[in-house]
Design an enzyme around this catalytic site. Sequence first.
Site, PDB file in Angstrom:
ATOM      1  N   ASP A  64       0.836  -1.192   0.000  1.00 25.49           N
ATOM      2  CA  ASP A  64       0.000   0.000   0.000  1.00 25.49           C
ATOM      3  C   ASP A  64       0.874   1.247   0.000  1.00 25.49           C
ATOM      4  OD1 ASP A  64       0.895  -0.443   2.594  1.00 25.49           O
ATOM      5  OD2 ASP A  64      -1.091  -0.674   3.453  1.00 25.49           O
ATOM      6  N   ASN A 130      -8.426  -1.615  13.666  1.00 27.15           N
ATOM      7  CA  ASN A 130      -9.809  -1.754  13.177  1.00 27.15           C
ATOM      8  C   ASN A 130      -9.959  -2.988  12.277  1.00 27.15           C
ATOM      9  OD1 ASN A 130      -8.562  -1.022  10.816  1.00 27.15           O
ATOM     10  ND2 ASN A 130      -9.797   0.793  10.413  1.00 27.15           N
ATOM     11  N   HIS A 132      -8.086  -3.669   9.622  1.00 27.25           N
ATOM     12  CA  HIS A 132      -7.694  -3.521   8.220  1.00 27.25           C
ATOM     13  C   HIS A 132      -6.431  -4.324   7.904  1.00 27.25           C
ATOM     14  CE1 HIS A 132      -5.095   0.409   8.765  1.00 27.25           C
ATOM     15  NE2 HIS A 132      -4.390  -0.670   9.004  1.00 27.25           N
ATOM     16  N   GLU A 137      -9.859  -1.241   4.379  1.00 29.66           N
ATOM     17  CA  GLU A 137     -10.518  -0.819   5.606  1.00 29.66           C
ATOM     18  C   GLU A 137     -11.802  -1.632   5.823  1.00 29.66           C
ATOM     19  OE1 GLU A 137      -8.969   0.980   7.564  1.00 29.66           O
ATOM     20  OE2 GLU A 137      -8.021   2.727   6.660  1.00 29.66           O
TER      21      GLU A 137
HETATM   22  C1  F6R Z   1       1.101  -0.876   6.398  1.00 31.41           C
HETATM   23  C2  F6R Z   1      -0.161  -1.592   6.397  1.00 31.41           C
HETATM   24  C3  F6R Z   1      -1.073  -1.562   7.579  1.00 31.41           C
HETATM   25  C4  F6R Z   1      -0.378  -1.938   8.882  1.00 31.41           C
HETATM   26  C5  F6R Z   1      -1.355  -1.846  10.039  1.00 31.41           C
HETATM   27  C6  F6R Z   1      -0.670  -2.072  11.370  1.00 31.41           C
HETATM   28  O1  F6R Z   1       1.783  -1.061   5.176  1.00 31.41           O
HETATM   29  O2  F6R Z   1      -0.472  -2.198   5.433  1.00 31.41           O
HETATM   30  O3  F6R Z   1      -2.152  -2.432   7.342  1.00 31.41           O
HETATM   31  O4  F6R Z   1       0.147  -3.231   8.782  1.00 31.41           O
HETATM   32  O5  F6R Z   1      -1.976  -0.596  10.073  1.00 31.41           O
HETATM   33  O6  F6R Z   1       0.187  -1.006  11.628  1.00 31.41           O
HETATM   34  P1  F6R Z   1       1.157  -1.023  12.882  1.00 31.41           P
HETATM   35  O7  F6R Z   1       2.104  -2.129  12.658  1.00 31.41           O
HETATM   36  O8  F6R Z   1       1.833   0.325  12.862  1.00 31.41           O
HETATM   37  O9  F6R Z   1       0.288  -1.235  14.063  1.00 31.41           O
END
Ligand code: F6R
Length: 238
Positions: A64, A130, A132, A137
């Site tokens: 992403d 959440n 995702h 999302e």
């Molecule tokens: C980032 C991504 C997100 C993160 C998720 C967890 O490239 O794809 O889905 O993996 O938001 O983020 P952290 O590890 O910061 O809690």
Amino acid sequence: MKYTVVEASNDTEFGLKAKAAFYAAIDGLSMPNVVLPTGETPRPFYQALRDDGSKPAFTYVQLDEYLGLAESDPRLFAAWLARDVLDPLDIKIRLTFNSAAEPEQEVRRMRDRLAVHGPIDIAVLGIGSNGHIGFNEPGSSFDHGVRIVDLAVETIAANKAYWPQSGTSFPAQAFTLGLADLKAARQTILLVRGEGKAEILRRALLGEITPDVPGSYLQRQKGLTIVADTAALSAMKL
Ligand code: F6R
């Protein structure tokens, strides 16, 4: 549902166990297509890869990316991954999103490249509070491919926290691989760290399979390994 859980009691162990799971996944594959996440969770994993000193060969496929940032913006996920892992490991082939490109064209370009380079071999993923996955999302269809998404309010807040100095303006849209792309992955390694993720991990793995919890698609995923610390696993053991 069948999956392997690898538990780590601290960050160092987490990094080493994630590295071992990753090396086991790529073992014997020639230039596999590998998806890697940004965020706080994988930091010990990338540290372990850097410390290891070996240079596994793979094609990096970006999970992403924010939409509309300049090529030199340090907040780009591509830049973050380059600093933390791709440059140190000398990974040369990188299928990345161009944040500054015309968005719809960029989606088509990434879809075309995925079609040519073949499906993802190994998806290393984190999960948002959440639920995702990537930037899919809550509410995301399990059948969508690469696309542009509006980021959830809580995701923008979490992402701002990575860059406390960047002021009030922060991208509200992003490119993401879709859950259909991730479902096609031959192997998936989910990284989860911290008590703050315990409840969503439980919901994703033991709750209803629903787009409201995008990570619940993992319940149907073959070749799933979860590397988690004890705190993140705490709600699974109740
Ligand atoms: C980032 C991504 C997100 C993160 C998720 C967890 O490239 O794809 O889905 O993996 O938001 O983020 P952290 O590890 O910061 O809690």
